[in-house]
Design a protein around this motif. Sequence first.
Motif, PDB file in Angstrom:
ATOM      1  N   ALA A 123       0.849  -1.202   0.000  1.00 26.78           N
ATOM      2  CA  ALA A 123       0.000   0.000   0.000  1.00 26.78           C
ATOM      3  C   ALA A 123       0.882   1.247   0.000  1.00 26.78           C
ATOM      4  N   PHE A 124       0.266   2.356  -0.405  1.00 24.20           N
ATOM      5  CA  PHE A 124       0.974   3.632  -0.577  1.00 24.20           C
ATOM      6  C   PHE A 124       0.119   4.693   0.100  1.00 24.20           C
ATOM      7  N   ALA A 125       0.678   5.396   1.090  1.00 29.36           N
ATOM      8  CA  ALA A 125      -0.153   6.313   1.874  1.00 29.36           C
ATOM      9  C   ALA A 125       0.419   7.721   1.864  1.00 29.36           C
ATOM     10  N   ILE A 126      -0.185   8.565   1.035  1.00 32.44           N
ATOM     11  CA  ILE A 126       0.257   9.971   1.013  1.00 32.44           C
ATOM     12  C   ILE A 126      -0.912  10.913   1.316  1.00 32.44           C
ATOM     13  N   THR A 127      -2.122  10.586   0.818  1.00 35.81           N
ATOM     14  CA  THR A 127      -3.274  11.489   0.940  1.00 35.81           C
ATOM     15  C   THR A 127      -3.710  11.650   2.399  1.00 35.81           C
ATOM     16  N   GLU A 128      -4.083  12.893   2.740  1.00 36.80           N
ATOM     17  CA  GLU A 128      -4.569  13.200   4.096  1.00 36.80           C
ATOM     18  C   GLU A 128      -5.861  14.008   3.981  1.00 36.80           C
ATOM     19  N   ALA A 131      -4.750  17.233   2.702  1.00 34.64           N
ATOM     20  CA  ALA A 131      -3.724  17.201   1.645  1.00 34.64           C
ATOM     21  C   ALA A 131      -4.116  16.150   0.617  1.00 34.64           C
ATOM     22  N   GLY A 132      -4.858  16.603  -0.404  1.00 38.21           N
ATOM     23  CA  GLY A 132      -5.277  15.708  -1.487  1.00 38.21           C
ATOM     24  C   GLY A 132      -4.418  15.987  -2.711  1.00 38.21           C
ATOM     25  N   SER A 133      -4.927  16.831  -3.616  1.00 39.42           N
ATOM     26  CA  SER A 133      -4.120  17.206  -4.786  1.00 39.42           C
ATOM     27  C   SER A 133      -2.842  17.914  -4.342  1.00 39.42           C
ATOM     28  N   ASP A 134      -2.957  18.697  -3.278  1.00 42.20           N
ATOM     29  CA  ASP A 134      -1.806  19.461  -2.759  1.00 42.20           C
ATOM     30  C   ASP A 134      -1.063  18.596  -1.739  1.00 42.20           C
ATOM     31  N   ARG A 156      -5.987   9.388   4.601  1.00 42.76           N
ATOM     32  CA  ARG A 156      -7.284   8.864   4.182  1.00 42.76           C
ATOM     33  C   ARG A 156      -7.262   8.443   2.716  1.00 42.76           C
ATOM     34  N   PHE A 157      -8.291   7.723   2.314  1.00 41.70           N
ATOM     35  CA  PHE A 157      -8.375   7.140   0.965  1.00 41.70           C
ATOM     36  C   PHE A 157      -7.163   6.268   0.668  1.00 41.70           C
ATOM     37  N   ILE A 158      -6.787   5.426   1.608  1.00 45.36           N
ATOM     38  CA  ILE A 158      -5.618   4.578   1.393  1.00 45.36           C
ATOM     39  C   ILE A 158      -6.079   3.194   0.934  1.00 45.36           C
ATOM     40  N   SER A 159      -5.809   2.899  -0.330  1.00 49.80           N
ATOM     41  CA  SER A 159      -6.180   1.594  -0.872  1.00 49.80           C
ATOM     42  C   SER A 159      -5.445   0.507  -0.098  1.00 49.80           C
ATOM     43  N   ASN A 160      -6.156  -0.564   0.172  1.00 48.10           N
ATOM     44  CA  ASN A 160      -5.638  -1.724   0.921  1.00 48.10           C
ATOM     45  C   ASN A 160      -5.503  -1.472   2.425  1.00 48.10           C
ATOM     46  N   PRO A 207     -10.996  -2.036  -1.676  1.00 51.13           N
ATOM     47  CA  PRO A 207     -10.602  -1.987  -0.265  1.00 51.13           C
ATOM     48  C   PRO A 207      -9.856  -0.677   0.004  1.00 51.13           C
ATOM     49  N   ILE A 208     -10.399   0.147   0.868  1.00 54.95           N
ATOM     50  CA  ILE A 208      -9.831   1.497   1.066  1.00 54.95           C
ATOM     51  C   ILE A 208     -10.249   2.012   2.442  1.00 54.95           C
ATOM     52  N   GLY A 209      -9.423   2.846   3.036  1.00 52.83           N
ATOM     53  CA  GLY A 209      -9.807   3.330   4.359  1.00 52.83           C
ATOM     54  C   GLY A 209      -8.912   4.420   4.884  1.00 52.83           C
ATOM     55  N   GLY A 364      -3.837  11.682  -9.050  1.00 55.19           N
ATOM     56  CA  GLY A 364      -3.860  12.963  -9.766  1.00 55.19           C
ATOM     57  C   GLY A 364      -5.139  13.100 -10.554  1.00 55.19           C
ATOM     58  N   THR A 365      -5.977  14.064 -10.146  1.00 54.58           N
ATOM     59  CA  THR A 365      -7.270  14.246 -10.831  1.00 54.58           C
ATOM     60  C   THR A 365      -7.019  14.734 -12.272  1.00 54.58           C
ATOM     61  N   SER A 366      -8.086  14.731 -13.067  1.00 56.17           N
ATOM     62  CA  SER A 366      -7.962  15.223 -14.452  1.00 56.17           C
ATOM     63  C   SER A 366      -7.478  16.672 -14.462  1.00 56.17           C
ATOM     64  N   GLU A 367      -7.962  17.452 -13.505  1.00 53.46           N
ATOM     65  CA  GLU A 367      -7.561  18.869 -13.457  1.00 53.46           C
ATOM     66  C   GLU A 367      -6.056  18.978 -13.189  1.00 53.46           C
ATOM     67  N   ILE A 368      -5.558  18.162 -12.287  1.00 51.08           N
ATOM     68  CA  ILE A 368      -4.121  18.212 -11.971  1.00 51.08           C
ATOM     69  C   ILE A 368      -3.304  17.748 -13.185  1.00 51.08           C
ATOM     70  N   LYS A 370      -4.052  18.283 -16.218  1.00 52.52           N
ATOM     71  CA  LYS A 370      -4.026  19.434 -17.138  1.00 52.52           C
ATOM     72  C   LYS A 370      -2.979  20.455 -16.692  1.00 52.52           C
ATOM     73  N   LEU A 371      -2.857  20.634 -15.371  1.00 53.71           N
ATOM     74  CA  LEU A 371      -1.839  21.583 -14.873  1.00 53.71           C
ATOM     75  C   LEU A 371      -0.440  21.111 -15.265  1.00 53.71           C
ATOM     76  N   VAL A 372      -0.199  19.795 -15.138  1.00 55.18           N
ATOM     77  CA  VAL A 372       1.128  19.252 -15.489  1.00 55.18           C
ATOM     78  C   VAL A 372       1.399  19.462 -16.978  1.00 55.18           C
TER      79      VAL A 372
HETATM   80  C1  LIG Z   1     -10.607   4.887  -5.169  1.00 54.85           C
HETATM   81  C2  LIG Z   1      -9.502   5.745  -4.649  1.00 54.85           C
HETATM   82  C3  LIG Z   1      -8.287   5.169  -4.289  1.00 54.85           C
HETATM   83  C4  LIG Z   1      -7.254   5.936  -3.754  1.00 54.85           C
HETATM   84  N1  LIG Z   1      -6.116   5.334  -3.327  1.00 54.85           N
HETATM   85  C5  LIG Z   1      -5.147   6.067  -2.738  1.00 54.85           C
HETATM   86  C6  LIG Z   1      -3.989   5.429  -2.186  1.00 54.85           C
HETATM   87  O1  LIG Z   1      -3.828   4.210  -2.267  1.00 54.85           O
HETATM   88  N2  LIG Z   1      -3.072   6.202  -1.570  1.00 54.85           N
HETATM   89  C7  LIG Z   1      -3.209   7.555  -1.440  1.00 54.85           C
HETATM   90  O2  LIG Z   1      -2.330   8.178  -0.853  1.00 54.85           O
HETATM   91  N3  LIG Z   1      -4.292   8.177  -1.949  1.00 54.85           N
HETATM   92  C8  LIG Z   1      -5.266   7.477  -2.593  1.00 54.85           C
HETATM   93  N4  LIG Z   1      -6.393   8.094  -3.087  1.00 54.85           N
HETATM   94  C9  LIG Z   1      -6.534   9.533  -2.951  1.00 54.85           C
HETATM   95  C10 LIG Z   1      -6.463  10.290  -4.268  1.00 54.85           C
HETATM   96  O3  LIG Z   1      -5.171  10.271  -4.797  1.00 54.85           O
HETATM   97  C11 LIG Z   1      -7.032  11.692  -4.031  1.00 54.85           C
HETATM   98  O4  LIG Z   1      -8.427  11.529  -3.840  1.00 54.85           O
HETATM   99  C12 LIG Z   1      -6.753  12.640  -5.172  1.00 54.85           C
HETATM  100  O5  LIG Z   1      -5.393  12.952  -5.263  1.00 54.85           O
HETATM  101  C13 LIG Z   1      -7.548  13.944  -5.049  1.00 54.85           C
HETATM  102  O6  LIG Z   1      -7.481  14.468  -3.775  1.00 54.85           O
HETATM  103  P1  LIG Z   1      -8.834  14.881  -2.995  1.00 54.85           P
HETATM  104  O7  LIG Z   1      -9.791  13.756  -3.120  1.00 54.85           O
HETATM  105  O8  LIG Z   1      -8.467  15.347  -1.660  1.00 54.85           O
HETATM  106  O9  LIG Z   1      -9.427  16.064  -3.847  1.00 54.85           O
HETATM  107  P2  LIG Z   1      -9.011  17.637  -3.760  1.00 54.85           P
HETATM  108  O10 LIG Z   1      -7.545  17.784  -3.931  1.00 54.85           O
HETATM  109  O11 LIG Z   1      -9.648  18.242  -2.570  1.00 54.85           O
HETATM  110  O12 LIG Z   1      -9.709  18.207  -5.080  1.00 54.85           O
HETATM  111  C14 LIG Z   1     -11.101  18.514  -5.139  1.00 54.85           C
HETATM  112  C15 LIG Z   1     -11.387  19.069  -6.543  1.00 54.85           C
HETATM  113  O13 LIG Z   1     -10.619  20.265  -6.739  1.00 54.85           O
HETATM  114  C16 LIG Z   1      -9.810  20.131  -7.892  1.00 54.85           C
HETATM  115  N5  LIG Z   1      -8.543  20.843  -7.706  1.00 54.85           N
HETATM  116  C17 LIG Z   1      -7.675  20.749  -6.668  1.00 54.85           C
HETATM  117  N6  LIG Z   1      -6.614  21.537  -6.876  1.00 54.85           N
HETATM  118  C18 LIG Z   1      -6.813  22.145  -8.079  1.00 54.85           C
HETATM  119  C19 LIG Z   1      -6.073  23.083  -8.865  1.00 54.85           C
HETATM  120  N7  LIG Z   1      -4.868  23.536  -8.462  1.00 54.85           N
HETATM  121  N8  LIG Z   1      -6.591  23.487 -10.037  1.00 54.85           N
HETATM  122  C20 LIG Z   1      -7.790  23.031 -10.482  1.00 54.85           C
HETATM  123  N9  LIG Z   1      -8.547  22.145  -9.775  1.00 54.85           N
HETATM  124  C21 LIG Z   1      -8.050  21.700  -8.596  1.00 54.85           C
HETATM  125  C22 LIG Z   1      -9.589  18.639  -8.054  1.00 54.85           C
HETATM  126  O14 LIG Z   1      -9.219  18.300  -9.390  1.00 54.85           O
HETATM  127  C23 LIG Z   1     -10.953  18.104  -7.649  1.00 54.85           C
HETATM  128  O15 LIG Z   1     -11.832  18.187  -8.738  1.00 54.85           O
HETATM  129  C24 LIG Z   1      -7.425   7.333  -3.627  1.00 54.85           C
HETATM  130  C25 LIG Z   1      -8.645   7.914  -4.014  1.00 54.85           C
HETATM  131  C26 LIG Z   1      -9.673   7.145  -4.506  1.00 54.85           C
HETATM  132  C27 LIG Z   1     -10.960   7.800  -4.885  1.00 54.85           C
END
Ligand SMILES: Cc1cc2nc3c(=O)[nH]c(=O)nc-3n(C[C@H](O)[C@H](O)[C@H](O)COP(=O)(O)OP(=O)(O)OC[C@H]3O[C@@H](n4cnc5c(N)ncnc54)[C@H](O)[C@@H]3O)c2cc1C
Length: 379
Positions: A123-128, A131-134, A156-160, A207-209, A364-368, A370-372
């Motif tokens: 498993a890989f745990a970075i998201t909090e 701290a999601g995209s950032d 949070r959102f940590i697969s496995n 599986p995620i938690g 990395g969401t679709s929006e992120i 696009k930033l890259v």
């Molecule tokens: C099924 C699943 C499995 C996952 N597994 C893991 C895992 O194993 N380990 C782990 O560490 N993480 C995991 N994640 C977390 C995942 O990587 C994050 O959900 C993702 O990076 C987005 O973070 P967030 O959900 O906090 O959204 P946010 O960062 O809060 O973003 C919310 C919205 O704002 C947009 N946004 C944010 N910043 C910008 C910007 N600068 N410009 C434009 N739009 C922006 C985003 O694109 C999104 O639409 C998992 C998530 C899911 C759903």
Amino acid sequence: MLPFFDQDHLALRERVRAWVEANLIGGPAGEKNLEDEARRLVKRLGEVGFNRHAVPRAYGGAREKVEARDLCILREELARGSALADTMFGMQGLGSYSITLAGSDEQKRRYLPKVASGEAIAAFAITEPDAGSDVASLKTLAARRGKSFCLTGTKRFISNAGIADHYVVFASTEPEKKAKGVSAFIVDANAPGLIVKEKTEVLSPHPIGVLAFENCEIAEDAMIGKAGEGLNIAFGTLDLLRCTVGAAAVGLAQRALEEAVRYAGARQQFGQAIARFQGIQFKLADMATELEAARLLVYQAAWAHDCGNEDAKQKSSMAKLYATEAAQRIIDQGLQIHGGVGLIAGSIMERLYRDIRALRIYEGTSEIQKLVIARGLLK
Ligand SMILES: Cc1cc2nc3c(=O)[nH]c(=O)nc-3n(C[C@H](O)[C@H](O)[C@H](O)COP(=O)(O)OP(=O)(O)OC[C@H]3O[C@@H](n4cnc5c(N)ncnc54)[C@H](O)[C@@H]3O)c2cc1C
């Protein structure tokens, strides 16, 4: 795909495809319980040698170096059969590649062979929570205490979460240095103070938690690489895995297209198969064209990564962005072709419709993405 494949890639694709047909599409139903099924799949993927493509040969892997093309082939074919099988394979890569990239020989010997054999779940745990995209704003702390580190914080959102044997965890060793103060650690699942706070139910079975680190003490040799290298290690790992998410999307979309072609040929309305209507044919043509474009972008990005090309990162963002967004559209059209039948809970189209959604968000969401891509253009 031929320009990006050699004979080994073609052979791997044939082998995985045959296994998926026999075991995932045509095979017996898996375990009812999600976590039991996830564990069973990792073990099976180890037994048939697929997980070996996630680690280097010196530590039980299939090739000298882990190849993005192998991972993409496996993820595309597995996702065509089962989104969960794809997730479990993808996580063996995501949860171990940081060790492959920057771990010590001792760490590699301890963790990688079991990832390859399927004896251990990674498993890989970075998201909090904050701290999601950032990701650079992560708050989990790793404070030095003599010869150990003490971790406090929440992921949070940590697969496995809850089924992994180890977690690669990113935490701050020097918070004042912000992004440059983040370090990477390997935390064994049984480390005291590591608590699985929540098993999170999401749209598609996964599986995620949530993990809490409450004075979780780990030895100093659990650090991967050097202090402050954490985010480089995380991004290096994601650089390999990003295009493979696109490959999984291609696999899900491929299945949707196959199902739509079959259904359109069989379903009769107005005295003929609906496939005879131009309105349906146009949908199928759009689906197939978008799918082919997505597949080409994915394998081009994987090839660029394997060759070490300078533009590999941008190409892999384009591949993830386009393939996941296109797959969502393809699956939606495929469901439309099925009419009401596509909505029946448990049907293949209903399942694909849910399975694809997370791929536009994780790693990395679709929006992120696009930033890259834009950053690459504007630099
Ligand atoms: C099924 C699943 C499995 C996952 N597994 C893991 C895992 O194993 N380990 C782990 O560490 N993480 C995991 N994640 C977390 C995942 O990587 C994050 O959900 C993702 O990076 C987005 O973070 P967030 O959900 O906090 O959204 P946010 O960062 O809060 O973003 C919310 C919205 O704002 C947009 N946004 C944010 N910043 C910008 C910007 N600068 N410009 C434009 N739009 C922006 C985003 O694109 C999104 O639409 C998992 C998530 C899911 C759903």
